[in-house]
Design an enzyme around this catalytic site. Structure first.
Site, PDB file in Angstrom:
ATOM      1  N   VAL A 116      37.996  45.778  28.056  1.00 52.97           N
ATOM      2  CA  VAL A 116      37.120  46.798  28.645  1.00 52.97           C
ATOM      3  C   VAL A 116      37.872  47.735  29.592  1.00 52.97           C
ATOM      4  O   VAL A 116      37.332  48.749  30.026  1.00 52.97           O
ATOM      5  CB  VAL A 116      35.934  46.157  29.409  1.00 52.97           C
ATOM      6  CG1 VAL A 116      35.002  45.441  28.450  1.00 52.97           C
ATOM      7  CG2 VAL A 116      36.441  45.208  30.491  1.00 52.97           C
ATOM      8  N   GLU A 117      39.098  47.366  29.927  1.00 56.29           N
ATOM      9  CA  GLU A 117      39.857  48.228  30.850  1.00 56.29           C
ATOM     10  C   GLU A 117      40.930  49.013  30.089  1.00 56.29           C
ATOM     11  O   GLU A 117      40.640  50.013  29.480  1.00 56.29           O
ATOM     12  CB  GLU A 117      40.414  47.398  32.010  1.00 56.29           C
ATOM     13  CG  GLU A 117      39.271  46.785  32.846  1.00 56.29           C
ATOM     14  CD  GLU A 117      39.741  46.141  34.138  1.00 56.29           C
ATOM     15  OE1 GLU A 117      40.517  46.761  34.876  1.00 56.29           O
ATOM     16  OE2 GLU A 117      39.328  44.995  34.401  1.00 56.29           O
TER      17      GLU A 117
END
Lengths: 98, 343
Positions: B138-139
């Site tokens: 997600v990063e």
């Protein structure tokens, strides 16, 4: 040896005082006997906590403010890792002997 | 234009030129000697990763290099942007595919001094932390073997790694160590508060001095914001409302103690005026809103820290407290963006 220890426990359980001050426990390693009590007294102006997730004994004494104490009876032989949930740098061990 | 210089005023890089005096000891709480709030000269670093100029140079290149992400568009500095106090100016971070994350991007200022990292304390050192956001889908969404391959294909990086970590190669460990070495240079600089703490009575205005008295007294701020870095490195539930539907359990995700549900790590207050919005989910836009939060004793009462209770501050005390926090902004410095290896 074992008999003496058990006899000692049966007669009188000792209470050991540990001070919480400047975000440190006053001792790093405390050796006690099964049945002894350990009391944690908060000498800081903010709240502390005492807990253990050790196999030998797990407990959470909750949080307590300045001047207050929380105590626990050491139930069985082994090494108990003690921490403050609020301040994870605060750690100590209790070695519980027969 | 290739060697862009960030014109934004940002803080500190050099650790050697600061005229600060190390405090004698960290104040536990309440009234502590002013000198105890000064940053120690020495910046701690692990034995196997003492900083050198070339380690910092390599770490800086990696920190600003978007090729550390799977999309080649997100660098560490995308979220930890020096122009926003080494944060991003957003309520919560934005990750891969422009998807919002659930927690605010913490500043990396003074993280060299942190014994525990992340809002939930899941990382133990800067080296331990550095690869986390790179790998997280997600990063930055970059697998580490793929990253090592990308770096190894660039002669500039091969040379830098050789000089920085001779014989250690380009590895997950050396990437993490280099980034950590750069992060250890990002430390707070001299602020008006520090000049006052060293004895210059004219360094701050009367409202700052009154605000500091509120900070140490009626405001009970030093229950958590202690020492030169204004943090106890501890975890507290301060009753901040959740923004999404799902409550963020914070430290409880790492330590299954009921009292840690909704508890998050105390952030530094150094340069706090530069790192809005505030709180672990960016709920508040201003320091005034933050003070109001504490004044009413928080919002969510379940599992609320015993340190949090209504303060009954008057408008003057609130304004003074904000003035004090604004006096913690360090001397501005310029940050040069490195040229990155292209082949």
């Amino acid at each position: 040896m074992a008999i003496i220890a058990v006899t000692g426990y049966a007669i009188a359980a000792n209470e050991h005082i540990v001070i919480q001050k400047d975000k440190h426990f006053s001792v790093k390693i405390l050796t006690v006997k099964v049945g002894d009590w350990v009391s944690f007294k908060n000498d800081d102006a903010f709240f502390h906590n005492v807990f253990s997730l050790s196999d030998a004994q797990s407990f959470d004494l909750g949080s307590h403010g300045q001047g207050q104490a929380r105590r626990v009876q050491m139930a069985k032989e082994g090494t108990v890792d003690i921490e403050c949930a609020i301040h994870p740098e605060m750690k100590m061990q209790i070695k519980v002997m027969k | 234009m290739k060697n862009k210089i960030l014109m934004a005023t940002v803080f500190a890089f050099s650790v050697t030129t600061l005229p600060l005096v190390a405090g004698e000891s960290l104040p536990a709480t309440g009234k502590a000697p002013l000198a105890s709030y000064l940053r120690p000269h020495a910046v701690p670093a692990p034995e196997d990763n003492k900083p050198t100029a070339v380690r910092v140079e390599l770490g800086k290149a990696l920190f600003f290099d978007p090729r550390l992400s799977g999309s080649n568009t997100i660098s560490c500095a995308t979220c930890h942007n020096p122009a926003f106090g080494w944060s991003d100016g957003l309520p919560t971070g934005v990750g891969h595919g422009m998807k919002p994350l659930t927690r605010a991007t913490p500043t990396i200022l003074n993280t060299a001094y942190n014994a525990i990292l992340m809002w939930d304390g899941r990382k133990k050192s800067l080296e331990d932390q550095a690869l986390g956001p790179i790998e997280a889908d997600v990063e930055m969404n970059q697998d580490i073997p793929g990253l090592l391959k990308k770096l190894d294909a660039l002669e500039g990086y091969r040379d830098l790694f050789k000089k920085a970590y001779p014989g250690e190669g380009i590895s997950p460990a050396t990437v993490a160590k280099a980034i950590a070495s750069f992060e250890r240079t990002i430390v707070s600089t001299d602020s008006p508060f520090d000049r006052w703490a060293r004895g210059d009575q004219k360094a701050v205005t009367a409202d700052v001095k009154r605000g500091f008295a509120v900070f140490e007294g009626k405001g009970n701020c030093t229950a958590c914001h202690q020492g030169f870095n204004f943090t106890d490195y501890g975890f507290h539930n301060i009753g901040v409302k959740d923004v999404g539907d799902k409550p963020d359990e914070g430290r409880y995700t790492q330590r299954k103690l009921p009292s840690l549900k909704g508890a998050f790590k105390t952030p530094t207050l150094r340069d706090v005026a530069l790192t809005a919005p505030y709180m672990r989910n960016g709920l508040y836009k201003t320091l005034e809103e933050v003070v109001d939060h504490y004044d009413r004793g928080g919002d969510l009462k379940e599992n609320l820290s015993a340190n949090i209770k209504p303060l009954n501050l008057d408008p003057q005390e609130k304004a003074d407290l904000v003035a004090f926090m604004k006096s913690l902004t360090g001397r501005p410095v310029s940050v040069t963006i490195p040229l990155l290896p292209m082949h």
